[in-house]
Design a protein around this motif. Structure first.
Motif, short mmCIF file in Angstrom:
data_model
loop_
_atom_site.label_atom_id
_atom_site.label_comp_id
_atom_site.label_asym_id
_atom_site.label_seq_id
_atom_site.Cartn_x
_atom_site.Cartn_y
_atom_site.Cartn_z
N LEU A 34 3.18 2.59 5.28
CA LEU A 34 2.25 3.63 5.76
C LEU A 34 2.67 4.22 7.09
N GLY A 35 3.29 3.42 7.95
CA GLY A 35 3.72 3.91 9.25
C GLY A 35 2.57 4.37 10.12
N GLY A 36 2.90 4.97 11.24
CA GLY A 36 1.91 5.55 12.13
C GLY A 36 0.86 4.58 12.64
N THR A 37 -0.37 5.05 12.65
CA THR A 37 -1.47 4.27 13.20
C THR A 37 -2.44 3.79 12.11
N ALA A 38 -1.97 3.70 10.89
CA ALA A 38 -2.83 3.28 9.78
C ALA A 38 -3.35 1.86 9.99
N SER A 39 -4.60 1.65 9.63
CA SER A 39 -5.19 0.32 9.63
C SER A 39 -5.30 -0.15 8.20
N GLY A 40 -5.41 -1.46 8.02
CA GLY A 40 -5.48 -2.06 6.69
C GLY A 40 -6.87 -1.98 6.09
N LEU A 41 -7.58 -3.08 6.12
CA LEU A 41 -8.95 -3.11 5.61
C LEU A 41 -9.87 -2.55 6.67
N ARG A 42 -10.62 -1.51 6.31
CA ARG A 42 -11.56 -0.89 7.24
C ARG A 42 -12.95 -1.05 6.65
N THR A 70 -2.74 -22.03 2.90
CA THR A 70 -1.89 -20.94 3.38
C THR A 70 -2.10 -19.73 2.47
N PRO A 71 -2.38 -18.55 3.05
CA PRO A 71 -2.63 -17.38 2.20
C PRO A 71 -1.51 -17.09 1.21
N LEU A 72 -1.89 -16.77 -0.01
CA LEU A 72 -0.95 -16.39 -1.06
C LEU A 72 -0.99 -14.90 -1.35
N ILE A 73 -2.04 -14.23 -0.91
CA ILE A 73 -2.19 -12.79 -1.13
C ILE A 73 -1.83 -12.07 0.16
N GLN A 74 -0.80 -11.21 0.07
CA GLN A 74 -0.35 -10.42 1.22
C GLN A 74 -0.73 -8.97 0.99
N VAL A 75 -1.34 -8.35 2.00
CA VAL A 75 -1.60 -6.91 2.01
C VAL A 75 -0.60 -6.33 3.00
N ASP A 76 0.34 -5.53 2.48
CA ASP A 76 1.46 -5.02 3.28
C ASP A 76 1.32 -3.51 3.49
N LEU A 106 0.83 -1.21 0.00
CA LEU A 106 0.00 0.00 0.00
C LEU A 106 0.86 1.25 0.00
N ALA A 107 0.51 2.18 -0.89
CA ALA A 107 1.18 3.47 -0.96
C ALA A 107 0.40 4.53 -0.20
N SER A 108 -0.88 4.25 0.08
CA SER A 108 -1.72 5.17 0.85
C SER A 108 -2.78 4.36 1.57
N VAL A 109 -3.42 4.98 2.53
CA VAL A 109 -4.46 4.34 3.32
C VAL A 109 -5.64 4.01 2.40
N LEU A 110 -6.21 2.82 2.58
CA LEU A 110 -7.36 2.42 1.79
C LEU A 110 -8.63 3.13 2.25
N ASP A 111 -9.55 3.37 1.34
CA ASP A 111 -10.85 3.93 1.70
C ASP A 111 -11.61 2.94 2.57
N VAL A 112 -12.52 3.46 3.38
CA VAL A 112 -13.40 2.62 4.18
C VAL A 112 -14.38 1.93 3.24
#
Length: 86
Positions: free
Chosen positions: A42-50, A32-38, A8-14
């Motif tokens: 982003l640093g800080g307090t960013a969350s992934g899937l919202r 075993t998962p093959l798709i990684q969401v990294d 991810l280059a930026s936070v994902l939309d909700v």
């Protein structure tokens, strides 16, 4: 087919509507998962899937790099399912 990383280059939309995110459909998946969401860039307090919609499902993903936030964050409606994720 095979392992893929989404860096991810930026936070994902909700996500505001019911959704099924199914990493088990990736060719070669065998438990075993093959798709990684990294989110490490982003640093800080960013969350992934919202997700703010209920009755959603997130399955078969490797969610990494969200050191200050949640990899998956549900807010709002319930009846959500998280299964088979790392």
């Amino acid at each position: 087919t095979g392992a893929k990383t989404i860096s991810l280059a930026s936070v994902l939309d909700v996500i505001t509507s019911r959704v099924i995110i199914d990493g088990t459909s990736q060719g070669g998946y065998s438990g075993t998962p093959l798709i990684q969401v990294d989110g490490s860039s982003l640093g800080g307090t960013a969350s992934g899937l919202r997700l703010s919609a209920g009755s959603s499902r997130v399955e078969g993903l490797s969610i990494t790099g969200f050191s200050g936030g949640s990899g998956i964050l549900f807010t709002g409606a319930g009846s959500n399912i998280i299964v088979g994720n790392y």
